[in-house]
Design a protein around this motif. Structure first.
Motif, PDB file in Angstrom:
ATOM      1  N   VAL A  23      14.922  45.773   8.494  1.00 38.87           N
ATOM      2  CA  VAL A  23      16.122  45.326   7.769  1.00 38.87           C
ATOM      3  C   VAL A  23      17.065  46.508   7.569  1.00 38.87           C
ATOM      4  CG1 VAL A  23      17.001  44.390   5.589  1.00 38.87           C
ATOM      5  CG2 VAL A  23      14.922  43.431   6.611  1.00 38.87           C
ATOM      6  N   LEU A  39      17.637  37.919  10.953  1.00 41.58           N
ATOM      7  CA  LEU A  39      16.193  38.216  11.002  1.00 41.58           C
ATOM      8  C   LEU A  39      15.484  36.999  11.572  1.00 41.58           C
ATOM      9  CD1 LEU A  39      15.013  39.763   7.608  1.00 41.58           C
ATOM     10  CD2 LEU A  39      15.907  40.924   9.627  1.00 41.58           C
ATOM     11  N   VAL A  58      21.076  41.324   4.863  1.00 39.94           N
ATOM     12  CA  VAL A  58      20.663  40.283   5.821  1.00 39.94           C
ATOM     13  C   VAL A  58      21.621  39.098   5.701  1.00 39.94           C
ATOM     14  CG1 VAL A  58      18.793  38.766   6.549  1.00 39.94           C
ATOM     15  CG2 VAL A  58      18.255  40.978   5.494  1.00 39.94           C
ATOM     16  N   ILE A  61      18.346  34.322   8.013  1.00 44.63           N
ATOM     17  CA  ILE A  61      16.936  34.406   8.422  1.00 44.63           C
ATOM     18  C   ILE A  61      16.619  33.129   9.197  1.00 44.63           C
ATOM     19  CG2 ILE A  61      14.552  34.574   7.631  1.00 44.63           C
ATOM     20  CD1 ILE A  61      15.571  35.903   5.084  1.00 44.63           C
TER      21      ILE A  61
END
Ligand code: FAD
Length: 317
Positions: A23, A39, A58, A61
């Motif tokens: 990350v 991610l 981030v 995801i």
């Protein structure tokens, strides 16, 4: 603008530290160029992992609910499809046993260059990857003369991101082609003292050739016990068959990044240092004041381990 897709890693129900380091590396890279950090969480407790990975920097995801543990064929298929869907500029993967198992296949399948074992990344128009050479004696910086690349990053080189964020979590629409899955994890069996993973330990007490005899290892094990630490070693100890291979730190052993690394009777050869120089605090005990280990130690005791170690055990107990 360059988007980055970082593939996280987990094992037996837990995210590995490298996931949080990916990350940081990914966020730094998109910080250089602008773009989004994606991610991927493939397999295992994807919802739980996505919650843990909801970190600063981030953007999204992507979860792939396929299998519990790492599987080469599943990862190759999932990462390839994620790449084709998201069209990132860079794919980041841990330079770990798992990462090195599938990253080359992904790069080859997508016809992308692969740069392994990065210890630094920069992008001011061209991606530059720093790597170590000659048993970590020199660093080289490679210019990646391609628009896109797959890069594996060395565990322990980036700080783990801890600050919380609010990324979007999306279930990736993925259908596994079972006909291309050639292996399955059917169970785990510990080998020898394989329950100990020295690369995950916070405190390591490491024993070297200064210990002289196999039966003296018990003394260093007692120190490790007094500190609630894990015992590791230099290579000669493993070559002598005094400790199993999974305890060896170094170039041909494991790379460790504990908070404290206590080197007992270890000279500090480059091949050993390559595996432990990322430790936060290095303490060395050695009779030789000129031993190279003292060049990288934060604290050093010039003395005979057979005097110093019993004294330390007494103090800590
Ligand atoms: P030594 O170099 O013999 O050092 C022993 C130290 O103990 C000395 O500094 C001595 O002063 C001190 N000492 C002696 N008696 C006492 C005492 N009573 N009290 C306190 N101190 C004492 N090595 C690794 O560790 N890991 C690797 O992964 C690795 N990979 C390698 C890969 C290759 C390709 C090659 C060529 C070598 C590799 N090596 C590796 C070996 C490496 O070069 C060294 O030989 C090794 O690290 C030395 O181990 P040591 O420090 O325990 O032993």
């Amino acid at each position: 603008m360059s988007d980055v897709l970082a593939i996280t890693e987990h094992r037996r129900g837990e995210l590995r530290d490298v996931s949080f380091e990916l990350v940081t590396a990914g966020a730094d890279l998109v910080g250089d160029t602008g773009g989004d950090l994606h991610l991927a969480v493939i397999g295992g407790d994807t919802d739980g992992f996505a919650e843990e990975l909801s970190l600063d920097g981030v953007d999204t995801i992507h979860t792939v609910t396929e299998g519990d543990e790492f599987n080469h064929d599943v990862y190759v298929q999932a990462v390839t499809e994620l790449y084709e869907e998201l069209d990132p500029t860079y794919v980041l993967i841990g330079n770990t046993v798992n990462g090195l198992d599938y990253a080359p296949a992904v790069a080859e399948g997508l016809d992308l260059p692969l740069v392994t074992d990065a210890v630094g990344l920069q992008n001011d128009g061209t991606l530059e990857v720093t790597r170590e050479m000659y048993a970590s004696k020199v660093e080289s910086t490679i210019e990646v003369n391609a628009d896109r690349a797959v890069v594996t990053i060395r565990p322990g080189e980036w700080d783990a991101t801890e600050a919380a964020g609010e990324p979007a979590v999306e279930v990736f629409d993925f259908t596994l082609d079972e006909s291309r899955v050639r292996s399955r994890v059917t169970g785990f069996e510990e080998v020898g003292s394989g329950d100990v993973d020295i690369s995950e330990a916070d405190v390591l007490v490491s024993v070297g050739r200064g210990i002289e005899e196999e039966e003296n290892i018990e003394l260093v094990q007692d120190l490790a016990d007094a500190l609630d630490a894990t015992l590791s070693s230099s290579r000669p100890i493993v070559d002598n068959g005094w400790l199993p291979k999974d305890r060896q730190v170094g170039q041909s052993g494991k790379v460790v990044t504990p908070k404290v690394y206590l080197a007992v009777g270890i000279s500090g050869a480059v091949q050993h240092v390559a595996g432990m120089k990322g430790a936060e605090n290095i303490i060395a005990i050695n009779t030789d004041p000129d031993a190279p280990i003292f060049d990288i130690a934060d604290y050093g005791i010039v003395g005979d381990l057979f005097d110093v170690v019993p004294e330390l055990i007494e103090q800590f107990e």
